[in-house]
Motif scaffolding. Sequence first.
Motif, PDB file in Angstrom:
ATOM      1  N   LEU A   1       0.836  -0.992  -0.100  1.00 28.55           N
ATOM      2  CA  LEU A   1       0.114  -0.025   0.213  1.00 28.55           C
ATOM      3  C   LEU A   1       1.076   1.289  -0.008  1.00 28.55           C
ATOM      4  CD1 LEU A   1      -2.882  -1.066   2.462  1.00 28.55           C
ATOM      5  CD2 LEU A   1      -2.888  -0.901  -0.122  1.00 28.55           C
ATOM      6  N   GLN A   2       1.991   1.285   0.199  1.00 26.87           N
ATOM      7  CA  GLN A   2       3.021   2.069   1.132  1.00 26.87           C
ATOM      8  C   GLN A   2       3.932   2.890  -0.785  1.00 26.87           C
ATOM      9  OE1 GLN A   2       5.829   1.131   3.734  1.00 26.87           O
ATOM     10  NE2 GLN A   2       4.947   2.596   4.874  1.00 26.87           N
TER      11      GLN A   2
ATOM     12  N   ASN B   1       1.228   4.530  -2.621  1.00 26.07           N
ATOM     13  CA  ASN B   1       0.752   4.469  -2.899  1.00 26.07           C
ATOM     14  C   ASN B   1       0.848   5.836  -2.506  1.00 26.07           C
ATOM     15  OD1 ASN B   1      -1.851   6.905  -2.212  1.00 26.07           O
ATOM     16  ND2 ASN B   1      -3.433   5.425  -2.975  1.00 26.07           N
TER      17      ASN B   1
ATOM     18  N   TRP C   1       0.162   8.859  -1.652  1.00 24.09           N
ATOM     19  CA  TRP C   1      -0.381   9.553  -0.409  1.00 24.09           C
ATOM     20  C   TRP C   1      -0.890   9.202   1.244  1.00 24.09           C
ATOM     21  CZ3 TRP C   1      -4.342   7.943   2.306  1.00 24.09           C
ATOM     22  CH2 TRP C   1      -5.146   8.942   3.608  1.00 24.09           C
ATOM     23  N   PHE C   2      -0.490   7.514   0.442  1.00 24.74           N
ATOM     24  CA  PHE C   2      -0.195   6.784   1.768  1.00 24.74           C
ATOM     25  C   PHE C   2       1.329   6.795   1.840  1.00 24.74           C
ATOM     26  CE2 PHE C   2      -0.738   2.320   3.832  1.00 24.74           C
ATOM     27  CZ  PHE C   2      -1.001   2.710   4.771  1.00 24.74           C
ATOM     28  N   GLU C   3       1.708   6.609   1.800  1.00 28.47           N
ATOM     29  CA  GLU C   3       3.681   7.043   1.922  1.00 28.47           C
ATOM     30  C   GLU C   3       4.198   8.093   2.385  1.00 28.47           C
ATOM     31  OE1 GLU C   3       7.934   6.261  -0.746  1.00 28.47           O
ATOM     32  OE2 GLU C   3       6.178   6.901  -1.779  1.00 28.47           O
TER      33      GLU C   3
ATOM     34  N   LEU D   1       1.676   9.522   4.787  1.00 23.70           N
ATOM     35  CA  LEU D   1       1.517   9.210   6.239  1.00 23.70           C
ATOM     36  C   LEU D   1       2.863   8.935   6.661  1.00 23.70           C
ATOM     37  CD1 LEU D   1      -2.095   7.498   5.926  1.00 23.70           C
ATOM     38  CD2 LEU D   1      -1.924  10.682   6.287  1.00 23.70           C
TER      39      LEU D   1
ATOM     40  N   THR E   1       0.401   4.709   9.327  1.00 22.47           N
ATOM     41  CA  THR E   1       0.209   3.506   8.912  1.00 22.47           C
ATOM     42  C   THR E   1      -0.336   2.032   9.397  1.00 22.47           C
ATOM     43  OG1 THR E   1       1.854   3.154   8.328  1.00 22.47           O
ATOM     44  CG2 THR E   1       0.911   5.159   6.638  1.00 22.47           C
TER      45      THR E   1
ATOM     46  N   MET F   1      -3.747   2.489  10.899  1.00 21.97           N
ATOM     47  CA  MET F   1      -4.540   2.056   9.733  1.00 21.97           C
ATOM     48  C   MET F   1      -5.222   0.533   9.395  1.00 21.97           C
ATOM     49  SD  MET F   1      -4.261   5.791   7.690  1.00 21.97           S
ATOM     50  CE  MET F   1      -5.940   5.329   6.670  1.00 21.97           C
TER      51      MET F   1
ATOM     52  N   CYS G   1     -10.276   0.864   1.265  1.00 15.71           N
ATOM     53  CA  CYS G   1      -8.286   1.009   0.553  1.00 15.71           C
ATOM     54  C   CYS G   1      -8.675  -0.529  -0.041  1.00 15.71           C
ATOM     55  CB  CYS G   1      -7.496   0.332   1.573  1.00 15.71           C
ATOM     56  SG  CYS G   1      -5.605   0.451   0.294  1.00 15.71           S
TER      57      CYS G   1
ATOM     58  N   TRP H   1      -6.897   4.687  -2.030  1.00 15.46           N
ATOM     59  CA  TRP H   1      -8.207   4.854  -0.123  1.00 15.46           C
ATOM     60  C   TRP H   1      -9.368   5.954  -1.109  1.00 15.46           C
ATOM     61  CZ3 TRP H   1      -7.332   2.729   4.336  1.00 15.46           C
ATOM     62  CH2 TRP H   1      -6.072   1.990   4.825  1.00 15.46           C
TER      63      TRP H   1
ATOM     64  N   HIS I   1      -3.260  15.834   6.080  1.00 18.69           N
ATOM     65  CA  HIS I   1      -2.926  14.785   4.191  1.00 18.69           C
ATOM     66  C   HIS I   1      -4.423  14.445   4.397  1.00 18.69           C
ATOM     67  CE1 HIS I   1       1.218  13.350   6.327  1.00 18.69           C
ATOM     68  NE2 HIS I   1       0.428  14.126   7.026  1.00 18.69           N
TER      69      HIS I   1
END
Length: 234
Positions: A10-11, A13, A15-17, A19, A24, A27, A54, A82, A127
């Motif tokens: 998922l990292q 992504n 945007w998610f990376e 955070l 992370t 979540m 997600c 997400w 974020h």
Amino acid sequence: MSITKKLSMLQANPWFEQLPTDITQQMIELSVSRRYSDGEKIHSKGDEAEGMLCIVSGVVRASNVSLDGKEAVLTYLEPGSWFGEISLLDGLPRTHDAYAQGETEILLLPRQRFNQLMEQRPELYRHFNVLLCQRIRLLFTEINDQALLPLSQRLIKHLLRLAEAYGKSTEQGLRISLKLSQDELALLLSASRQSINKELKKLENANLLITDSNRLLTLVDVSKLRLLAAGAAD
């Protein structure tokens, strides 16, 4: 799939990376996994939001249906995406339908846990503002393209976006691994299937696109297609 593997995947992504690392992981730990079969509805327009979602694997089709039953496809969301934050932040119902496109696994971060996380870490609002701004920019781009660009250019731009999300390099070019029929492309671009067929044939005749029997599209010359998408080549 373990939490560590999901976190690593998922990292990818952006945007998610961005955070905080502890957020992370939290979540993912607070989320529950759900699996959907091809065509199964994930949520409907007007539903109360269960939580933030997600995509772990598979594809999600976001769409709306008119009173006469005509579907308008808004977008296809790839693994790592997400979504569903709008209804959590404004407290209003879902804005569209969401369906699984193929076998799909979803992580659901329940509403109560999402709210608790936001209360504990208020800096997360910044974020989520970034995520919302990304959605708004994409929306304005789509509105601009729909109003000002010919179908040929809009189609190429969408093919390039799909290749960015689902592209796999082959000897022939960049193959889009997401199977989309001409009808589905037509729904995505608010066009007729006949018009989409005509534009795809033009790209094939120009040796810029290959369509195989499995409905997979291969972009042969990505550089030339980018020029065409930007209106910089004939």
